[in-house]
Design an enzyme around this catalytic site. Structure first.
Site, short mmCIF file in Angstrom:
data_model
loop_
_atom_site.label_atom_id
_atom_site.label_comp_id
_atom_site.label_asym_id
_atom_site.label_seq_id
_atom_site.Cartn_x
_atom_site.Cartn_y
_atom_site.Cartn_z
N ASP A 65 -10.45 3.20 4.59
CA ASP A 65 -10.91 1.82 4.38
C ASP A 65 -12.43 1.72 4.32
O ASP A 65 -12.97 0.65 4.09
CB ASP A 65 -10.39 0.93 5.52
CG ASP A 65 -9.43 -0.13 5.02
OD1 ASP A 65 -9.31 -0.27 3.79
OD2 ASP A 65 -8.81 -0.81 5.86
N GLN A 81 -4.39 -1.56 9.82
CA GLN A 81 -4.26 -2.84 9.13
C GLN A 81 -4.78 -3.97 10.01
O GLN A 81 -4.34 -4.13 11.15
CB GLN A 81 -2.78 -3.07 8.76
CG GLN A 81 -2.53 -4.32 7.94
CD GLN A 81 -3.14 -4.25 6.54
OE1 GLN A 81 -3.17 -3.20 5.90
NE2 GLN A 81 -3.64 -5.37 6.05
N LYS A 117 0.84 -1.20 0.00
CA LYS A 117 0.00 0.00 0.00
C LYS A 117 0.87 1.25 0.00
O LYS A 117 0.62 2.21 -0.72
CB LYS A 117 -0.92 0.00 1.23
CG LYS A 117 -2.03 -1.03 1.15
CD LYS A 117 -2.76 -1.23 2.48
CE LYS A 117 -3.79 -2.35 2.35
NZ LYS A 117 -4.45 -2.69 3.61
#
Ligand SMILES: NC(=O)c1ccc[n+]([C@@H]2O[C@H](COP(=O)([O-])OP(=O)(O)OC[C@H]3O[C@@H](n4cnc5c(N)ncnc54)[C@H](OP(=O)(O)O)[C@@H]3O)[C@@H](O)[C@H]2O)c1
Length: 292
Positions: free
Chosen positions: A124, A101, A57
């Protein structure tokens, strides 16, 4: 041996195109806004798969011109410390996107941390406000993996209206938002999960079949309707008899590719699309700052 007749839905290629476009947008806007977009990926512990995703990412972000504010914390980090870090990042005007994460070490409460992220920096798309907007069909930051699936289906002009769509998996990360997005696109949606009985009968009816269970080979060719569009979200690391490890999805790709009309590969399908959507969410929050 079966012949592959299915066309590949090339997530890797589309993700590269999206990233090119984002790079151009950022290069144009940065002089006006006076700073690049910023993304903070927070990782706790040493899960090797998570470390690889985070690296991916950040690398993809750097390539398009997104500044990284990522931090890596030791496994024992407390909930309070992480909450404080999130509170600071929420206030930081250089930061447009924040993501934690997952999975987190067992002593941490992931849901409570996700609640702490400012909804307009929720890269997200997992904050209850953004999930609520999805339920209501309002504009908001969308969960990256299902958004990536939708973008790929759109790119290949796959018709969804009135189609039977089956989503295998009901997690907050993938299955549930995926089902909502397909519903929003006027598909008729069925959600299957670990308690579903006779999965085969359900998947055999799917014009669009999305597998997101995390079980290698769960979906066999016999479970797929001829001519279906098959999307494999699963990412499973398996080790073969020679000790070599590789990534496979939830779908038996080789056999299913002789039955389906379209299929996504693993790797190179939804994985890169997820990263592209994360960067897109970050840039969309960045653009929002110019409108405020
Ligand atoms: N491509 C990407 O970028 C990306 C992003 C995120 C995740 N993934 C991958 O996608 C997969 C799913 O991720 P996740 O976070 O959603 O996993 P998860 O939280 O473990 O959820 C798995 C879902 O699959 C269901 N399930 C389990 N066994 C099943 C079975 N035999 N039949 C039908 N459904 C079954 C579970 O049902 P219950 O709810 O009943 O337990 C659950 O809803 C994993 O392989 C993950 O690595 C890929």
């Amino acid at each position: 041996m079966e012949t592959q007749t299915a066309k590949i839905l090339d997530g890797k290629a589309l993700a590269a195109t999206i990233q090119q476009e984002l790079a151009t947008t950022i290069a144009e806007l940065q002089p006006k806004i006076g700073r690049p977009p910023g993304l903070a990926v927070l990782m706790v512990g040493d899960n090797p798969a998570s470390a690889a995703y985070v690296k991916n990412k950040e690398k993809a972000g750097a390539k398009v011109g997104i500044a990284s504010f990522g931090q890596h914390f030791p496994t024992q980090t407390s909930q309070t410390v992480l909450e404080e870090v999130i509170a600071e990042l929420n206030q930081d005007e250089q930061v447009d996107g924040i993501l934690v994460q997952l999975p987190l070490p067992k002593h941490l409460d992931a849901i409570s941390l996700l609640h702490k992220i400012a909804p307009d920096k929720d890269a997200d798309g997992l904050h209850p406000i953004n999930l609520g907007k999805l339920v209501r069909g309002e504009t908001g930051l969308r969960s990256c993996t299902p958004a990536g699936v939708m973008r790929l289906l759109e790119e290949y002009k796959i018709p969804l209206v009135g189609k039977q769509a089956v989503v295998v998996g009901r997690s907050i990360l993938v299955g549930k938002p995926m089902a909502l997005m397909l519903l929003e696109a006027d598909a008729t949606v069925t959600i299957a999960h670990s308690r579903t009985q006779d999965l085969k009968t359900i998947t055999q009816n799917a014009d669009i079949l999305i597998a997101a269970a995390g079980i290698p080979g769960l979906i066999t060719a016999q479970m797929v309707k001829p001519g279906a569009v098959v999307i494999d979200v699963g990412i499973n690391r398996v080790t073969d008899s020679s000790g070599k490890s590789r990534l496979i999805g939830d779908i038996d790709f080789a056999a299913t590719a002789s039955v389906a009309e379209y299929i996504t590969p693993v790797p190179g399908g939804i994985g890169p699309m997820t990263v592209a959507m994360l960067l897109q969410n970050t840039v969309s929050s960045y653009l929002q700052t110019t409108r405020n």
